[in-house]
Design a protein around this motif. Structure first.
Motif, short mmCIF file in Angstrom:
data_model
loop_
_atom_site.label_atom_id
_atom_site.label_comp_id
_atom_site.label_asym_id
_atom_site.label_seq_id
_atom_site.Cartn_x
_atom_site.Cartn_y
_atom_site.Cartn_z
N ARG A 11 0.84 -1.20 0.00
CA ARG A 11 0.00 0.00 0.00
C ARG A 11 0.87 1.25 0.00
NH1 ARG A 11 -1.59 3.12 4.11
NH2 ARG A 11 -0.87 1.60 5.63
N THR A 42 -4.47 5.05 -4.16
CA THR A 42 -5.04 3.75 -3.77
C THR A 42 -4.30 2.58 -4.40
OG1 THR A 42 -6.62 3.91 -5.58
CG2 THR A 42 -7.37 4.66 -3.40
N ASP A 43 -3.40 2.85 -5.35
CA ASP A 43 -2.66 1.78 -6.02
C ASP A 43 -1.76 1.05 -5.02
OD1 ASP A 43 -3.83 2.71 -8.30
OD2 ASP A 43 -1.99 3.45 -9.23
N TYR A 44 -1.33 -0.17 -5.38
CA TYR A 44 -0.36 -0.88 -4.55
C TYR A 44 0.87 -1.23 -5.38
CZ TYR A 44 -1.99 -5.37 -6.46
OH TYR A 44 -2.31 -6.40 -7.30
N ASN A 46 3.72 -3.78 -6.54
CA ASN A 46 3.90 -5.24 -6.67
C ASN A 46 5.37 -5.64 -6.66
OD1 ASN A 46 4.89 -4.62 -9.20
ND2 ASN A 46 3.25 -5.65 -10.33
N ASP A 52 -3.21 -0.75 -10.27
CA ASP A 52 -4.50 -0.12 -10.02
C ASP A 52 -5.44 -1.13 -9.37
OD1 ASP A 52 -6.91 1.29 -10.09
OD2 ASP A 52 -7.00 1.41 -12.27
N ILE A 53 -6.03 -0.77 -8.23
CA ILE A 53 -6.96 -1.69 -7.56
C ILE A 53 -8.34 -1.68 -8.22
CG2 ILE A 53 -5.74 -1.51 -5.36
CD1 ILE A 53 -8.09 0.23 -4.36
N PHE A 63 -10.78 -2.41 0.00
CA PHE A 63 -9.67 -3.17 -0.58
C PHE A 63 -8.75 -3.66 0.52
CE2 PHE A 63 -5.70 -3.88 -2.89
CZ PHE A 63 -6.18 -4.63 -3.95
N TYR A 65 -5.23 -4.81 1.20
CA TYR A 65 -3.91 -4.75 0.57
C TYR A 65 -3.07 -5.98 0.89
CZ TYR A 65 -4.76 0.00 -0.97
OH TYR A 65 -5.26 1.10 -1.62
N LYS A 68 -4.78 -8.48 -1.63
CA LYS A 68 -5.03 -7.82 -2.93
C LYS A 68 -6.41 -8.11 -3.50
CE LYS A 68 -0.67 -6.58 -2.73
NZ LYS A 68 -0.37 -6.60 -1.30
N THR A 69 -7.42 -8.10 -2.65
CA THR A 69 -8.79 -8.34 -3.08
C THR A 69 -9.74 -7.34 -2.42
OG1 THR A 69 -9.18 -9.91 -1.29
CG2 THR A 69 -8.44 -10.84 -3.40
N TRP A 70 -10.90 -7.16 -3.06
CA TRP A 70 -11.97 -6.35 -2.47
C TRP A 70 -12.74 -7.23 -1.50
CZ3 TRP A 70 -12.29 -1.30 -2.74
CH2 TRP A 70 -11.65 -0.64 -3.79
#
Length: 182
Positions: A11, A42-44, A46, A52-53, A63, A65, A68-70
């Motif tokens: 995050r 809001t991006d993470y 990798n 982009d989420i 989200f 982090y 990596k899922t909603w």
């Protein structure tokens, strides 16, 4: 110099400004940095680029982090309450969208319901405007039958809603609640 601080889960945390030595002194243990600007806060990260989420599937998703899922953040009781409110809205809409009697479709909004009951009480023949605006003649007996058809229509919808509510209240998880339909 500007570097972008990244939490251990990827995050974006914020930006660090200063000399290289000053920035490195500010980086908490386990955190990482990059010189690449995150397109959205809001991006993470990798490990090589920002990801982009995307948009949340619904307003109640958050989200995660770490994986990596909603995730759905509603609790079971809130989900049940929202589903019941949705069922009631659907029931009310169906109740007021018209009903069938004797091969014709009649309006059944609240004003029409009052007019039907008033015409039944008059006990006289009347000219009635159908949902398609065609005008027909109805006898007192037909008016009573139409009033009964309206009542049957409304009661059937309320029966469906009560059955849905029983299903909602018996659910033990959010997925079960989401599966209940009117």
């Amino acid at each position: 110099m500007i570097l972008y601080l990244i939490a251990p889960n990827g995050r974006f945390v914020g930006e660090l400004r200063g000399t290289a030595q000053e920035i490195l002194a500010q980086v908490p243990a386990g955190h990482d940095t990059t010189h690449l600007i995150p397109p959205r806060n809001t991006d993470y990260w990798n490990g090589t680029s920002w990801v982009d989420i995307g948009a949340a599937p619904a307003w109640f998703f958050k989200f995660n982090y770490d994986n990596k899922t909603w995730e759905d953040t509603r609790d079971l009781e809130e989900t049940k309450r929202q589903k019941w409110e949705s069922i009631k809205l659907q029931r009310n809409s169906a109740e007021q969208s018209g009903f069938e009697y004797n091969g014709n479709r009649y309006d059944s909004d609240l004003t029409s319901q009052m007019r039907i009951m008033g015409a039944v009480l008059l006990d006289q023949p009347v000219r009635w405007t159908l949902q398609n605006n065609q005008v027909i003649e109805l006898t007192p007996e037909e008016l009573r039958e139409m009033g009964m058809a309206l009542s049957v229509h409304i009661n059937a919808l309320h029966d469906r809603a009560r059955a849905a509510r029983q299903l909602i209240m018996s659910c033990v998880n959010v997925d079960q609640v989401d599966a209940v339909n009117f």
